[in-house]
Design a protein around this motif. Sequence first.
Motif, PDB file in Angstrom:
ATOM      1  N   TRP A 159       3.772  13.556  36.617  1.00 11.94           N
ATOM      2  CA  TRP A 159       5.386  13.694  36.989  1.00 11.94           C
ATOM      3  C   TRP A 159       5.925  14.428  38.367  1.00 11.94           C
ATOM      4  N   GLU A 160       4.879  15.019  38.850  1.00 12.34           N
ATOM      5  CA  GLU A 160       4.936  15.636  40.335  1.00 12.34           C
ATOM      6  C   GLU A 160       4.705  14.594  41.095  1.00 12.34           C
ATOM      7  N   LYS A 161       3.875  13.877  40.829  1.00 18.22           N
ATOM      8  CA  LYS A 161       3.443  12.731  42.031  1.00 18.22           C
ATOM      9  C   LYS A 161       4.580  11.557  42.073  1.00 18.22           C
ATOM     10  N   TYR A 162       5.456  11.346  40.975  1.00 21.87           N
ATOM     11  CA  TYR A 162       6.335  10.478  41.132  1.00 21.87           C
ATOM     12  C   TYR A 162       7.737  11.282  41.303  1.00 21.87           C
ATOM     13  N   GLY A 163       7.789  12.561  41.258  1.00 23.39           N
ATOM     14  CA  GLY A 163       9.173  13.025  41.666  1.00 23.39           C
ATOM     15  C   GLY A 163      10.010  13.307  40.489  1.00 23.39           C
ATOM     16  N   GLY A 164       9.292  13.244  39.381  1.00 30.28           N
ATOM     17  CA  GLY A 164      10.075  13.572  38.164  1.00 30.28           C
ATOM     18  C   GLY A 164      10.947  12.467  37.645  1.00 30.28           C
ATOM     19  N   TYR A 165      11.848  12.681  36.790  1.00 31.48           N
ATOM     20  CA  TYR A 165      12.739  11.751  36.274  1.00 31.48           C
ATOM     21  C   TYR A 165      13.939  11.504  37.339  1.00 31.48           C
ATOM     22  N   ASP A 166      14.520  10.239  37.807  1.00 34.54           N
ATOM     23  CA  ASP A 166      15.308  10.246  38.736  1.00 34.54           C
ATOM     24  C   ASP A 166      16.744  10.569  38.544  1.00 34.54           C
ATOM     25  N   ASN A 167      17.302  11.676  39.030  1.00 35.12           N
ATOM     26  CA  ASN A 167      18.638  12.135  38.988  1.00 35.12           C
ATOM     27  C   ASN A 167      19.765  11.009  38.865  1.00 35.12           C
ATOM     28  N   ASN A 168      19.530   9.899  39.835  1.00 31.41           N
ATOM     29  CA  ASN A 168      20.506   8.715  39.785  1.00 31.41           C
ATOM     30  C   ASN A 168      20.638   8.238  38.633  1.00 31.41           C
ATOM     31  N   MET A 169      19.796   8.321  37.591  1.00 27.69           N
ATOM     32  CA  MET A 169      19.582   7.844  36.091  1.00 27.69           C
ATOM     33  C   MET A 169      20.285   8.742  35.080  1.00 27.69           C
ATOM     34  N   LYS A 170      21.037   9.581  35.617  1.00 22.82           N
ATOM     35  CA  LYS A 170      21.546  10.498  34.472  1.00 22.82           C
ATOM     36  C   LYS A 170      22.524  10.029  33.108  1.00 22.82           C
ATOM     37  N   ASP A 171      23.079   8.955  33.742  1.00 22.11           N
ATOM     38  CA  ASP A 171      23.659   8.154  32.950  1.00 22.11           C
ATOM     39  C   ASP A 171      22.994   7.369  31.677  1.00 22.11           C
ATOM     40  N   GLY A 172      21.694   7.336  31.925  1.00 26.22           N
ATOM     41  CA  GLY A 172      20.821   6.411  30.984  1.00 26.22           C
ATOM     42  C   GLY A 172      19.466   5.607  31.510  1.00 26.22           C
ATOM     43  N   LEU A 173      18.600   5.110  30.764  1.00 33.06           N
ATOM     44  CA  LEU A 173      17.597   4.469  31.264  1.00 33.06           C
ATOM     45  C   LEU A 173      16.606   5.373  32.259  1.00 33.06           C
ATOM     46  N   GLU A 174      16.465   6.573  32.294  1.00 32.50           N
ATOM     47  CA  GLU A 174      15.869   7.229  33.026  1.00 32.50           C
ATOM     48  C   GLU A 174      14.256   7.410  32.816  1.00 32.50           C
ATOM     49  N   ASP A 175      14.052   7.246  31.334  1.00 30.40           N
ATOM     50  CA  ASP A 175      12.658   6.990  31.116  1.00 30.40           C
ATOM     51  C   ASP A 175      12.084   5.615  31.362  1.00 30.40           C
ATOM     52  N   TRP A 176      12.921   4.608  31.267  1.00 29.03           N
ATOM     53  CA  TRP A 176      12.146   3.412  31.833  1.00 29.03           C
ATOM     54  C   TRP A 176      11.936   3.307  33.634  1.00 29.03           C
ATOM     55  N   GLU A 177      12.936   4.083  34.213  1.00 29.32           N
ATOM     56  CA  GLU A 177      12.598   4.050  35.628  1.00 29.32           C
ATOM     57  C   GLU A 177      11.435   5.030  35.841  1.00 29.32           C
ATOM     58  N   PHE A 178      11.201   5.972  35.218  1.00 28.20           N
ATOM     59  CA  PHE A 178      10.186   6.738  35.248  1.00 28.20           C
ATOM     60  C   PHE A 178       8.679   5.942  35.001  1.00 28.20           C
ATOM     61  N   TRP A 179       8.831   5.231  34.033  1.00 29.03           N
ATOM     62  CA  TRP A 179       7.396   4.550  33.736  1.00 29.03           C
ATOM     63  C   TRP A 179       7.230   3.355  34.694  1.00 29.03           C
ATOM     64  N   LEU A 180       8.280   2.874  35.259  1.00 28.57           N
ATOM     65  CA  LEU A 180       7.877   1.629  36.283  1.00 28.57           C
ATOM     66  C   LEU A 180       7.033   2.433  37.551  1.00 28.57           C
ATOM     67  N   ASN A 181       7.311   3.701  37.632  1.00 27.57           N
ATOM     68  CA  ASN A 181       6.326   4.291  38.566  1.00 27.57           C
ATOM     69  C   ASN A 181       5.004   3.872  38.387  1.00 27.57           C
ATOM     70  N   PHE A 182       4.590   4.122  37.002  1.00 32.71           N
ATOM     71  CA  PHE A 182       3.096   3.900  36.576  1.00 32.71           C
ATOM     72  C   PHE A 182       2.989   2.385  36.591  1.00 32.71           C
ATOM     73  N   ILE A 183       3.845   1.563  36.250  1.00 35.68           N
ATOM     74  CA  ILE A 183       3.813   0.165  36.423  1.00 35.68           C
ATOM     75  C   ILE A 183       3.414  -0.191  37.592  1.00 35.68           C
ATOM     76  N   ALA A 184       4.316   0.066  38.827  1.00 30.51           N
ATOM     77  CA  ALA A 184       4.007  -0.337  40.161  1.00 30.51           C
ATOM     78  C   ALA A 184       2.488  -0.014  40.568  1.00 30.51           C
TER      79      ALA A 184
END
Length: 546
Positions: A159-184
Amino acid sequence: MKDKTPSISVIMPLYNKAEFVGEAIESVLNQTFTEWELVIMNDGSTDCSPGIAAEYARKDERIKLLEQPNGGVVAARNNGIAAAAGEYIYPLDADNKISPDALSKLLAAARLGLGDVIYSDMELFGAREGLCAPDLPTRENMIHKNYVDNSALYKKSDWEKYGGYDNNMKDGLEDWEFWLNFIADGRNFYRIPEPLFYYRFLPESRNNKPSQGMQDVIARLKEHVRTKHAALYENPLMDLPLEQGERLALSIPANYPRIQNPKLIMTLLVKNESDIIGRNLEFHKAMGVDGFIVTDNMSTDGSREILQEYKDWILDIIDEPDQNHNQAEWVHRMAALARHKYHADWIINADADEFWHPQSGDLKAEISSSPENMLYVPMCHMLDKGGDWIDNTDMIQGILQEHLAEGLIAAGRLCKWHPYGQTLPKVLVRAMEYTHIHDGNHHAQMVVMHPPHISRDIIIYHFGSRGREHFKRKMLAGGRALERNTKLGDKQGGHWRYFYNGFRNGSLDMDNEYDKYVGKFCAIEIAPLLVRDDTIKRFFAEPQTA
């Protein structure tokens, strides 16, 4: 747990969930695993939710209730994680819940080394009920949409490495964006194939009935994701609908990097194989396997003790108590270990009665120069003549014509299930492309599927039936296990079901079935199908150099 650092921090954002939050908290309190903390971040609730949570926190010091002005679930989750003390993070929304053994099983999988993100099947409750097991979170799947709920276990350091959940995603899909860091980063997701997580289906949820305005918001969020993770979307296949992209990929020849000295790991599923397992390990070690991962399914014949004698070669022994024959999941667990924990380049998923023989004398000879991500390896059955299996040197290389086989079966001279039909190959997979094995190891799901490629060097000698008593034990034990596993369809393990059901209802004599299975009553018809091959017998008869 005072002054003791928790292993897992459960993070629960809370906003106006008075009706449900108690049930969610109770599900954490009911865990069989006790080294957890529950961090509840109240996001400016205007109902009595904070009071309910405060009462639980007063009674159990492992529960922390923190406050923030209303800022949304992304900020609440991030702030809760920032305050967490655990090595692992497990988000849990205040209207959902988990099974009593969820944290123990998730942490066991993580500590075993199965993946960077550990999640489970999901069961719906509330307005809709049912089991939910989404598609695998491969790179190609995840760039289109999310396949992993936010309730999954991962390390706080990630979580620290990827900067946490993106605050730009406060309207939804924040977990998807977070997992894409692992995918990348090519990180590993591992699914536990049972519902440890319960998702409350609420008809009014924004995810279940998106308005036109919400659809526009989602489109904007997806565009932000594509921009932020641009490298994930550079492949032209990514812009195609998923099924169309898969069909196109199937027409593209594989061209993966050659690995000069690949690390080759073999997985073995063992249940009462004391007569063969030691020789199996010795043979494959001599053929170039670097290490073994073994699952022992409650053997009672000394197999487990024999495995211990080869501990210098075996990387992990998993003692599996389940008696429901979840073969694909057990094999996948070992393959995930081979890839993630032991950094295999190629993986062979084998059974204890299979000998993968390379004509070159080295299993790495072909894969070291292969551009493929999966090789299909032909398999031949060795005819069971009774006695010591190693003395069976007749290989079945031909196929009994269907009309002839049907006639022999009708005449009672050949078993309905027999070894003289079409034999499916097994697969050898490139670890970085592997996602999941199929039942029987005859096929695997890869990140990208390419046209099938048959191995030109390796053949599998299969000693599946090893004498009358072994045949009877194997068929009946397999049938009993399949009967207990309600998840598998009737077509899987058909031979085991046939013998077990026939034995149980008295319609089959197992001694007679064995004689028909090995071809005792149709020796003339099967003779042209047999070729003498004593490769395995000679290997063990000749002195082996260290």
